[in-house]
Design an enzyme around this catalytic site. Structure first.
Site, PDB file in Angstrom:
ATOM      1  N   ASP A 149     -23.460 -11.113  -9.996  1.00 35.49           N
ATOM      2  CA  ASP A 149     -23.837 -10.030 -10.910  1.00 35.49           C
ATOM      3  C   ASP A 149     -22.653  -9.573 -11.756  1.00 35.49           C
ATOM      4  O   ASP A 149     -21.519  -9.494 -11.293  1.00 35.49           O
ATOM      5  CB  ASP A 149     -24.361  -8.828 -10.119  1.00 35.49           C
ATOM      6  N   GLY A 185     -13.441  -7.472 -13.075  1.00 33.86           N
ATOM      7  CA  GLY A 185     -14.610  -7.611 -12.221  1.00 33.86           C
ATOM      8  C   GLY A 185     -14.320  -7.725 -10.747  1.00 33.86           C
ATOM      9  O   GLY A 185     -15.212  -8.063  -9.956  1.00 33.86           O
ATOM     10  N   ARG A 343      -5.217   8.710   1.530  1.00 33.32           N
ATOM     11  CA  ARG A 343      -3.947   8.779   0.827  1.00 33.32           C
ATOM     12  C   ARG A 343      -4.133   9.819  -0.269  1.00 33.32           C
ATOM     13  O   ARG A 343      -4.989   9.678  -1.138  1.00 33.32           O
ATOM     14  CB  ARG A 343      -3.589   7.414   0.232  1.00 33.32           C
ATOM     15  N   ASP A 345      -3.343  11.471  -3.518  1.00 33.72           N
ATOM     16  CA  ASP A 345      -2.688  11.266  -4.794  1.00 33.72           C
ATOM     17  C   ASP A 345      -1.933  12.541  -5.188  1.00 33.72           C
ATOM     18  O   ASP A 345      -2.389  13.657  -4.919  1.00 33.72           O
ATOM     19  CB  ASP A 345      -3.749  10.916  -5.846  1.00 33.72           C
ATOM     20  N   GLU A 374       1.337  10.929  -1.315  1.00 33.78           N
ATOM     21  CA  GLU A 374       2.193  10.361  -2.357  1.00 33.78           C
ATOM     22  C   GLU A 374       3.320  11.348  -2.644  1.00 33.78           C
ATOM     23  O   GLU A 374       3.126  12.356  -3.314  1.00 33.78           O
ATOM     24  CB  GLU A 374       1.401  10.088  -3.641  1.00 33.78           C
ATOM     25  N   HIS A 448       1.190   0.291  -7.657  1.00 33.88           N
ATOM     26  CA  HIS A 448       0.520   0.282  -8.958  1.00 33.88           C
ATOM     27  C   HIS A 448       1.245   1.128  -9.998  1.00 33.88           C
ATOM     28  O   HIS A 448       0.887   1.100 -11.175  1.00 33.88           O
ATOM     29  CB  HIS A 448      -0.914   0.795  -8.792  1.00 33.88           C
ATOM     30  N   ASP A 449       2.256   1.888  -9.572  1.00 35.56           N
ATOM     31  CA  ASP A 449       3.000   2.763 -10.480  1.00 35.56           C
ATOM     32  C   ASP A 449       4.394   2.238 -10.811  1.00 35.56           C
ATOM     33  O   ASP A 449       5.134   2.906 -11.542  1.00 35.56           O
ATOM     34  CB  ASP A 449       3.156   4.158  -9.855  1.00 35.56           C
ATOM     35  N   ASP A 517       3.003  -0.150 -15.172  1.00 31.68           N
ATOM     36  CA  ASP A 517       1.625   0.033 -15.627  1.00 31.68           C
ATOM     37  C   ASP A 517       1.516  -0.188 -17.144  1.00 31.68           C
ATOM     38  O   ASP A 517       2.231   0.440 -17.904  1.00 31.68           O
ATOM     39  CB  ASP A 517       1.217   1.463 -15.256  1.00 31.68           C
ATOM     40  N   ARG A 521      -0.262  -4.479 -12.716  1.00 31.69           N
ATOM     41  CA  ARG A 521      -1.633  -4.496 -12.191  1.00 31.69           C
ATOM     42  C   ARG A 521      -2.369  -5.778 -12.591  1.00 31.69           C
ATOM     43  O   ARG A 521      -3.564  -5.762 -12.908  1.00 31.69           O
ATOM     44  CB  ARG A 521      -2.397  -3.263 -12.685  1.00 31.69           C
TER      45      ARG A 521
END
Length: 625
Positions: A149, A185, A343, A345, A374, A448-449, A517, A521
């Site tokens: 899908d 996706g 976690r 943020d 964080e 991711h930062d 970023d 990522r």
């Protein structure tokens, strides 16, 4: 005149480091006898100070030993102290060093930098599944896609790549505003499909970046806390994922973004996309009082002045009940669905009272759950918005993201920080953190930062020196890549062997590169992995998983100088020496065991270890008896 004090030495302070409330503490200072000094210990906590007179308890040829014994407060607090040394010539102050790292003292004529003692609640305990685990962080859209899908079909504001391996970048207008969110996706089914892969990596804890419905690719702009984002799958996909994780001994932690929501959400509803009456639409909205409007409705308090992320009033009764304290609050309902913790943020943006309530309510639902924060600095003495935070006093966080670990050891591996300074930084955390929390820190080397570890270790240009289009195209040269891989091996070895829970940022284990970023990522490169690096990760984290000394053993520094950082982990009769040589030359270390064995390199070691440039060694030592 000599004033000798070291907060980390037993001849000066007992017990070491943080203490439980009501603990008896002994402080001793050595002064030159001829100066005829009288000493006072001055402590201050929660804006209250006390002066404790120190008595001379021992006299030597040239020195006097001054001592005081006092009780730590009965209420948890961060207590600070310095020592006054007084004689007929005036007063000098013995305090912390200017770097505030504890250990060796510094003498001031005025305004001393104080030492710290963290006084915490009695009996704090972090669940073993967490502190002895191995964590893996997943940015869901970029990890793996499964199922036929197109889950973003007919959804406005998104553009999907047709090639999983295409490079990602933000799609912006000339003013820098996002026009469309680029997505690949990746979904929950995709993670479930790769559980066997994660098990081979010895992962036992999964930390997922936000999964709630949101109208971006990062999902930090929550639109509905009650729902899985439809781009990540159906609700039953999540339930199947949790069931599969549990069957494989993996616990899941979700990202709780509770300081702000998305402006395009059912709570604020700036675009009118939701059927609810949002705070932007009417002052009669049930959510109106959650937000702080300056000029209704277009001007309001928002996260770092980003109007797409309106800040909430965390302590507003209805918001608090919805997120935390209500019978079916967001925090509780996801725990009941099978997650094992949160976690938080931007913990610095959350009130202490709010975090304390989250901690209490999660434990009420599942006493084995955890709350991770964080926090980018030393969490024991962090000041945010003018307030000294209470993260590690025993009622708020079980763990923090250990960015000091990341920054310190990356500088060390790059040759930009001497091992003696590395030790001071780590000893400072060891002294300031309650032992249970020191052994529970989330030891990361990327997220991711941040810029990808491999990119940093390959000596790529500093990110502030590179334009966005250059960052998009940038790849390490062959020579840079070879050097970076060697360095990543010793850095990941430190993760696997140092006290705390190591966290692998998805793709680091197979050599993913990227600046900050959004370039950190990228998608996981299925079919294009660096298998040599992956085999290394499986090996060292397999050892971490198998050796009790690495999971729970006591930690003691060994030789830390000249590009070598080493320490010992001891559990029962098992004694492991962990050695990293980050320098460009071979270093020799004396080994205090005649029966040492290098586990990593599968060979016995005599009394002398020759550590080659950019190498690591895990040595089992047998005490001579």
């Amino acid at each position: 005149m000599e004033l000798i004090y070291n907060s980390q030495m037993p001849e000066h302070k007992i017990p070491f480091g943080a203490v439980e409330t009501g603990t008896s503490i002994e402080i001793k200072i050595k002064t030159t006898k001829e100066d005829q000094l009288h000493c006072n210990l001055v402590t201050y906590c929660n804006e209250k100070s006390h002066v404790h007179s120190m008595e001379i308890v021992s006299e030597m040829d040239y020195y006097n030993i001054h001592k005081v014994v006092f009780e730590a407060p009965e209420e948890p607090c961060v207590m600070f102290y310095h020592i006054e040394a007084v004689n007929g010539w005036g007063t000098l102050y013995v305090g912390n060093n200017p770097e505030k790292l504890g250990g060796e003292s510094y003498v001031y004529r005025e305004n001393p930098v104080p030492f710290q003692i963290t006084v915490h609640r009695k009996g704090i305990q972090v669940p073993e599944w967490y502190k002895e685990g191995i964590m893996y962080q997943i940015f869901v859209d970029r990890f793996n896609s499964a199922g036929e899908d197109n889950l973003y079909k007919d959804r406005k504001g998104f553009v999907k790549y047709t090639n999983w391996h295409d490079k990602n970048r933000y799609i912006k207008d000339p003013k820098g505003h996002i026009l469309y969110w680029d997505i690949y996706g990746g979904n929950i089914k995709g993670i479930t499909e790769k559980i066997d892969y994660l098990k081979r990596l010895n992962v036992s804890v999964l930390y997922l970046n936000p999964i709630f419905e949101a109208n971006s690719n990062h999902k930090y702009d929550t639109a509905d806390y009650e729902k899985l984002d439809p781009g990540f799958g159906k609700e039953e996909d999540f339930d199947d994922f949790i069931k599969t994780c549990k069957a494989n001994g993996i616990n899941v932690i979700l990202d709780g973004v509770f300081s702000h929501v998305g402006s395009d959400s059912k709570y604020f509803n700036r675009k009118g996309a939701y059927s609810t009456l949002g705070a932007f639409q009417s002052k009669e909205s049930p959510y109106y009082e959650w937000f702080d409007f300056i000029n209704y409705p277009v001007d309001y308090d928002s996260w770092w002045k980003n109007l797409s992320l309106p800040n909430v009033k965390e302590m507003h009764p209805t918001y608090l009940a919805y997120i935390v304290t209500g019978q079916d609050s967001i925090v509780k309902r996801w725990l009941r669905r099978g997650i094992k913790g949160w976690r938080l943020d931007v913990a610095d943006e959350l009130p202490d009272e709010f975090i304390e309530l989250i901690h209490r309510e999660t434990k009420n639902v599942d006493e084995e759950s955890i709350v991770l924060g964080e926090v980018w600095e030393d969490a024991s003495n962090k000041v945010s918005y003018g307030n000294l935070r209470k993260y590690f006093l025993g009622n708020e966080l079980d763990s923090v993201m250990n960015y000091p670990f990341k920054e310190t050891f990356i500088k060390f591996v790059l040759g930009n920080m001497d091992a003696t300074v590395v030790l001071k930084n780590m000893m400072s955390l060891y002294e300031n953190y309650p032992r249970e929390y020191f052994y529970s820190c989330m030891n990361l080397i990327g997220s991711h930062d941040t810029v990808r570890a491999l990119t940093i270790l390959g000596e790529a240009p500093a990110e502030y020196k590179i334009e966005d289009f250059e960052a998009f195209e940038y790849e390490l040269t062959v020579e840079q890549h070879q050097l970076a891989v060697r360095r990543l091996k010793i850095l990941s070895f430190l993760q696997a062997t140092f006290p705390g829970i190591p966290c692998i940022y998805y793709g680091d284990e197979v050599g993913v590169q990227g600046f900050r970023d959004p370039y950190c990522r990228k998608t996981y490169p299925w079919g294009k992995e660096n298998m040599v690096l992956l085999d290394w990760y499986r090996k060292i984290f397999g050892l971490r998983n198998d050796l009790e000394a690495l999971k729970k053993g006591d930690w003691k520094p060994y030789i830390c100088k000249d590009g070598v950082f080493s320490f010992i982990r001891v559990h029962g009769n098992d004694k492991l020496l962990c050695v990293v040589n980050a320098s460009q030359g071979t270093k020799e270390l004396q080994i205090s065991s005649k029966n040492a064995y290098d586990i990593l390199n599968d060979k016995p070691i005599d009394n002398l270890l020759k550590a080659e440039a950019i190498s690591c060694h895990l040595i089992r030592m047998v005490d001579n008896r």
